[in-house]
Design a protein around this motif. Structure first.
Motif, PDB file in Angstrom:
ATOM      1  N   UNK A  41      -7.439   3.289 -10.689  1.00  0.00           N
ATOM      2  CA  UNK A  41      -8.370   2.155 -10.738  1.00  0.00           C
ATOM      3  C   UNK A  41      -7.619   0.836 -10.731  1.00  0.00           C
ATOM      4  N   UNK A  42      -6.505   0.767 -11.490  1.00  0.00           N
ATOM      5  CA  UNK A  42      -5.865  -0.529 -11.729  1.00  0.00           C
ATOM      6  C   UNK A  42      -5.032  -0.999 -10.538  1.00  0.00           C
ATOM      7  N   UNK A  43      -4.277  -0.100  -9.895  1.00  0.00           N
ATOM      8  CA  UNK A  43      -3.365  -0.544  -8.835  1.00  0.00           C
ATOM      9  C   UNK A  43      -4.091  -1.137  -7.621  1.00  0.00           C
ATOM     10  N   UNK A  44      -5.172  -0.491  -7.095  1.00  0.00           N
ATOM     11  CA  UNK A  44      -5.888  -1.140  -5.993  1.00  0.00           C
ATOM     12  C   UNK A  44      -6.471  -2.498  -6.382  1.00  0.00           C
ATOM     13  N   UNK A  45      -6.966  -2.617  -7.643  1.00  0.00           N
ATOM     14  CA  UNK A  45      -7.506  -3.909  -8.077  1.00  0.00           C
ATOM     15  C   UNK A  45      -6.402  -4.961  -8.075  1.00  0.00           C
ATOM     16  N   UNK A  46      -5.207  -4.553  -8.513  1.00  0.00           N
ATOM     17  CA  UNK A  46      -4.052  -5.467  -8.503  1.00  0.00           C
ATOM     18  C   UNK A  46      -3.778  -5.970  -7.080  1.00  0.00           C
ATOM     19  N   UNK A  47      -3.780  -5.046  -6.115  1.00  0.00           N
ATOM     20  CA  UNK A  47      -3.539  -5.436  -4.721  1.00  0.00           C
ATOM     21  C   UNK A  47      -4.638  -6.360  -4.217  1.00  0.00           C
ATOM     22  N   UNK A  84       0.842  -1.206   0.000  1.00  0.00           N
ATOM     23  CA  UNK A  84       0.000   0.000   0.000  1.00  0.00           C
ATOM     24  C   UNK A  84       0.874   1.251   0.000  1.00  0.00           C
ATOM     25  N   UNK A  85       1.947   1.233   0.816  1.00  0.00           N
ATOM     26  CA  UNK A  85       2.858   2.384   0.849  1.00  0.00           C
ATOM     27  C   UNK A  85       3.513   2.574  -0.517  1.00  0.00           C
TER      28      UNK A  85
END
Lengths: 301, 145
Positions: A228-234, A182-183
């Protein structure tokens, strides 16, 4: 498929960027913009004149935003396909996505160095240092789900493993790696406290200083799509994916909103770090945490 | 059509051409929680390349005049200019100064004038709204006479 992925990611990203601005406004006791404001911004930038600064290297200056947005489109499409239909995925898509998420930062740097502006060059140099600092802990953090799923680098296998044994973030090493990740995406998105590369009050927009009109619009769209994409990846590698069925999708959206809220609250409660502080932070505590998480994961915790 | 889209999200660039800082503080007031111009999509841009509206304060002295002109030329069109405060309208108390040869609208085309020394934030917001009203007819205000 790619066009569908692009449209869907763009809409989700623009709404997410509205949510980010609205939450920021509410935290500062303001009213904030209307829902369609990010769409108006992009529309406006596309009708404005695109200026090419004198002395810049024109092909690279104009190609940089396109390369950046194409990489985000491809990576987000791979993510959506994994959510919709697992048959069309391929082995090693995790590695491809991790590489593609690095390209937007590189494209920003390329454009900034081509612009022949002292502030842009300064911003690009900072962006480069930032990439060097956050990529190591980010990849170490991604290594944890890879180890826990039995050395698999394929999203579908990871999702199946998580569906059977619960999300990775529930374990000790997974939780630690999730915090590190997250960081790192905070820095990848270029949000405060890690927005040294485009510090508006300090180096007047940094890497984006010479961009105007359509090129700036594409860069802005690219950043909103990353949101949109990075949180979905996590969510996919740590929290067990977006899920299927009505209830599963509901919880998936809830997970997305939780991560978005976390990012925005971090953004609003921290001052900007200097570049040396940011590098020290990432190479110090964050990398140590990531290495600890990898060791714990290798020992089966 | 083009102008309407621009005024849905006007990003402002703040250029001070030798002002006493009073007008500048009033501009910053507009962005604070009390007035919150982000409701209308107004953001403060750091770079002139991102600007749609240039807010000019100050009396345009000899040093600043050339730079204000350069700023206007470097902004991507369509761009609007708002003159804020008595100094940029008519040079105010510096009208007889050796250092302020011409008012702002002799250097670059000005779309809206906001008088006052300094103008209240309400007056600045009213000025921006006047700009939006006038451009709804599709013409720039100076062509509307």
């Amino acid at each position: 498929m790619v066009i569908l992925g692009f449209i869907f990611t763009a809409i989700v990203g623009l709404i997410a960027s509205w949510a980010e601005r609205k939450i920021t406004a509410r935290i500062q006791y303001r009213v904030g913009p209307v829902l369609l404001q990010p769409f108006y911004d992009i529309a406006k930038l596309f009708v404005k004149q695109t200026l090419i600064p004198e002395g810049s290297f024109k092909p690279v200056f104009l190609a940089a935003p396109i390369i950046g947005i194409l990489s985000v489109i491809v990576s987000s499409t791979i993510l959506w396909i994994n959510c919709v239909n697992m048959k069309y995925t391929f082995w090693g898509d995790l590695i491809v996505v991790v590489y593609l998420f690095m390209v937007p930062s590189l494209s920003l740097m390329m454009g900034a160095f081509a612009a022949k502006n002292i502030y842009a060059a300064l911003g690009a140099a900072r962006e480069m240092k930032l990439i060097l600092s956050y990529e190591l802990p980010f990849i170490l953090a991604i290594l944890v789900p890879v180890i826990k799923s039995g050395y698999s680098v394929r999203f579908s296998e990871m999702l199946q493993y998580q569906a059977a044994y619960g999300p990775f973030a529930m374990s000790l090493s997974g939780g630690l790696a999730f915090i590190v990740a997250v960081v790192c995406i905070q820095a990848k998105l270029g949000f405060v406290p890690f927005d040294v590369a485009e510090a508006e009050t300090e180096i007047v927009g940094g890497v984006l200083v010479e961009y105007s009109g359509k090129a700036l619009g594409i860069f802005r769209l690219m950043k909103n799509m990353l949101l949109a994409a990075l949180p979905v990846f996590l969510i996919m590698i740590f929290l067990g994916g977006l899920g299927d069925g009505f209830l599963g999708l509901f919880f998936g959206i809830l997970k997305y909103i939780m991560i978005l809220l976390l990012i925005v609250v971090i953004k609003n409660t921290n001052p900007r770090l200097r570049i040396d502080q940011a590098v020290r932070f990432f190479w110090g505590p964050v990398t140590v945490c990531a290495i600890a998480a990898v060791i714990l994961a290798a020992r089966g915790l | 059509m083009k102008i309407k889209t621009v005024l849905k999200s006007p990003w402002i660039f703040h250029a001070s051409s030798g002002s006493c800082n009073n007008c500048d503080i009033e501009i910053v007031d507009c962005l604070t929680p009390r007035f919150d111009v982000e409701r209308f999509g107004i953001l403060l841009a750091g770079s002139i390349r991102h600007a749609d509206v240039i807010l000019v304060t100050g009396s345009c002295n000899r040093q600043a005049a050339a730079r204000v002109k350069k700023l206007y030329e470097n902004a991507p069109k369509p761009v609007f200019v708002v003159a804020i405060g008595e100094c940029s309208l008519s040079r105010g108390m510096f009208i007889n100064s050796y250092n302020c040869p011409v008012p702002l609208d002799k250097i670059i085309p000005v779309d809206v004038y906001v008088p006052g020394c300094p103008p209240k934030p309400e007056a600045i917001i009213a000025g921006i709204l006047k700009l939006m009203e006038k451009t709804k007819t599709g013409k720039k205000p100076q062509e509307n006479k």
